[in-house]
Design a protein around this motif. Structure first.
Motif, mmCIF file in Angstrom:
data_model
loop_
_atom_site.group_PDB
_atom_site.id
_atom_site.type_symbol
_atom_site.label_atom_id
_atom_site.label_comp_id
_atom_site.label_asym_id
_atom_site.label_seq_id
_atom_site.Cartn_x
_atom_site.Cartn_y
_atom_site.Cartn_z
ATOM 1 N N ALA A 299 0.856 -1.183 0.000
ATOM 2 C CA ALA A 299 0.000 0.000 0.000
ATOM 3 C C ALA A 299 0.891 1.232 0.000
ATOM 4 N N GLN A 300 0.436 2.298 -0.648
ATOM 5 C CA GLN A 300 1.247 3.515 -0.743
ATOM 6 C C GLN A 300 1.596 4.058 0.642
ATOM 7 N N GLY A 301 0.676 3.961 1.599
ATOM 8 C CA GLY A 301 0.956 4.422 2.954
ATOM 9 C C GLY A 301 2.087 3.644 3.594
ATOM 10 N N ASP A 302 2.131 2.317 3.359
ATOM 11 C CA ASP A 302 3.221 1.508 3.895
ATOM 12 C C ASP A 302 4.550 1.921 3.288
ATOM 13 N N GLN A 303 4.559 2.197 2.000
ATOM 14 C CA GLN A 303 5.801 2.615 1.346
ATOM 15 C C GLN A 303 6.301 3.926 1.922
ATOM 16 N N ALA A 304 5.386 4.839 2.187
ATOM 17 C CA ALA A 304 5.765 6.113 2.785
ATOM 18 C C ALA A 304 6.343 5.896 4.175
ATOM 19 N N LYS A 305 5.701 5.017 4.950
ATOM 20 C CA LYS A 305 6.195 4.717 6.288
ATOM 21 C C LYS A 305 7.583 4.094 6.225
ATOM 22 N N ILE A 306 7.781 3.190 5.275
ATOM 23 C CA ILE A 306 9.073 2.509 5.156
ATOM 24 C C ILE A 306 10.157 3.498 4.729
ATOM 25 N N ALA A 307 9.877 4.327 3.742
ATOM 26 C CA ALA A 307 10.865 5.316 3.299
ATOM 27 C C ALA A 307 11.226 6.250 4.442
ATOM 28 N N GLY A 308 10.221 6.753 5.140
ATOM 29 C CA GLY A 308 10.479 7.639 6.271
ATOM 30 C C GLY A 308 11.185 6.932 7.404
ATOM 31 N N GLY A 309 10.746 5.702 7.697
ATOM 32 C CA GLY A 309 11.371 4.930 8.769
ATOM 33 C C GLY A 309 12.824 4.601 8.478
ATOM 34 N N PHE A 310 13.109 4.292 7.207
ATOM 35 C CA PHE A 310 14.491 3.989 6.842
ATOM 36 C C PHE A 310 15.375 5.223 6.999
ATOM 37 N N GLN B 54 18.703 -7.685 2.150
ATOM 38 C CA GLN B 54 18.915 -8.405 3.409
ATOM 39 C C GLN B 54 20.388 -8.744 3.593
ATOM 40 N N GLN B 55 21.016 -9.221 2.537
ATOM 41 C CA GLN B 55 22.433 -9.584 2.576
ATOM 42 C C GLN B 55 23.296 -8.364 2.900
ATOM 43 N N GLY B 56 23.008 -7.242 2.273
ATOM 44 C CA GLY B 56 23.848 -6.056 2.439
ATOM 45 C C GLY B 56 23.602 -5.279 3.710
ATOM 46 N N LEU B 57 22.350 -5.211 4.135
ATOM 47 C CA LEU B 57 22.003 -4.396 5.298
ATOM 48 C C LEU B 57 21.750 -5.196 6.565
ATOM 49 N N GLY B 58 21.621 -6.510 6.448
ATOM 50 C CA GLY B 58 21.332 -7.342 7.612
ATOM 51 C C GLY B 58 22.201 -7.063 8.822
ATOM 52 N N PRO B 59 23.528 -6.994 8.642
ATOM 53 C CA PRO B 59 24.399 -6.763 9.795
ATOM 54 C C PRO B 59 24.265 -5.383 10.438
ATOM 55 N N THR B 60 23.651 -4.424 9.754
ATOM 56 C CA THR B 60 23.566 -3.064 10.284
ATOM 57 C C THR B 60 22.424 -2.870 11.272
ATOM 58 N N GLY B 61 21.418 -3.738 11.224
ATOM 59 C CA GLY B 61 20.251 -3.581 12.073
ATOM 60 C C GLY B 61 19.226 -2.600 11.513
ATOM 61 N N LEU B 62 19.517 -1.995 10.366
ATOM 62 C CA LEU B 62 18.619 -0.993 9.799
ATOM 63 C C LEU B 62 17.291 -1.573 9.320
ATOM 64 N N ILE B 63 17.299 -2.810 8.867
ATOM 65 C CA ILE B 63 16.053 -3.424 8.398
ATOM 66 C C ILE B 63 15.077 -3.566 9.567
ATOM 67 N N GLU B 64 15.562 -4.087 10.678
ATOM 68 C CA GLU B 64 14.715 -4.278 11.842
ATOM 69 C C GLU B 64 14.271 -2.946 12.421
ATOM 70 N N ALA C 276 8.204 1.653 11.018
ATOM 71 C CA ALA C 276 7.120 1.673 10.040
ATOM 72 C C ALA C 276 5.938 0.795 10.450
ATOM 73 N N GLY C 277 6.140 -0.075 11.427
ATOM 74 C CA GLY C 277 5.066 -0.956 11.857
ATOM 75 C C GLY C 277 4.753 -2.052 10.859
ATOM 76 N N VAL C 278 5.784 -2.523 10.157
ATOM 77 C CA VAL C 278 5.619 -3.599 9.177
ATOM 78 C C VAL C 278 6.678 -4.662 9.452
ATOM 79 N N SER C 279 6.590 -5.776 8.728
ATOM 80 C CA SER C 279 7.555 -6.858 8.932
ATOM 81 C C SER C 279 8.871 -6.539 8.208
ATOM 82 N N PRO C 280 9.967 -7.138 8.654
ATOM 83 C CA PRO C 280 11.240 -6.953 7.963
ATOM 84 C C PRO C 280 11.197 -7.370 6.494
ATOM 85 N N SER C 281 10.396 -8.376 6.152
ATOM 86 C CA SER C 281 10.322 -8.795 4.752
ATOM 87 C C SER C 281 9.662 -7.719 3.885
#
Length: 135
Positions: free
Chosen positions: A18-29, A73-83, A89-94
């Motif tokens: 959903a567009q709202g989720d994408q906005a949350k993810i971009a902002g959260g990242f 996941q491979q590139g950012l996994g060790p940074t903790g940024l995905i989690e 964002a209130g969504v799953s890491p996937s």
């Protein structure tokens, strides 16, 4: 076209979220990145050392080659940024890795133009702008 316009355009293109989720993810990242101790420089190093050096070089040269969620996941996994992004964002890491496959190249291009990172303080204001444009 600025990074906010690019992210907004991609938000409309990716049908899986959903567009709202994408906005949350971009902002959260961007928020998570602004709080990350090593900032964009550390993220670039993590991506390079975890097998995405060619992608990083492509992004830094101005090309918007997307990555796969698995590569994110491979590139950012060790940074903790995905989690951290998922939590903000209130969504799953996937869901985060799927969205970042599209967003990450633009973030790298914007904040690490010509291989030089911008000031970390610019990230928090950017997060608010992203959310304002996408919501």
């Amino acid at each position: 076209m600025g990074i906010l316009d690019s992210i907004q355009s991609l938000a409309g293109q990716a049908g899986a979220l959903a567009q709202g989720d994408q906005a949350k993810i971009a902002g959260g990242f961007i928020e998570a990145l602004s709080a990350h101790p090593s900032g964009i420089t550390g993220v670039l190093e993590s991506l390079k050392s975890n097998g995405l050096g060619e992608h990083v070089n492509t992004w830094l040269s101005g090309q918007a080659q997307t990555a796969t969620p698995e590569q994110v996941q491979q590139g950012l996994g060790p940074t903790g940024l995905i989690e951290q992004t998922a939590q903000k964002a209130g969504v799953s890491p996937s869901v985060v890795t799927s969205a970042l496959a599209l967003i990450l190249p633009m973030v790298v291009q914007h904040f690490a133009a010509n291989g030089q990172s911008t000031e970390p303080g610019s990230f928090s204001g950017m997060a608010q702008q992203v959310l304002g444009k996408l919501l």
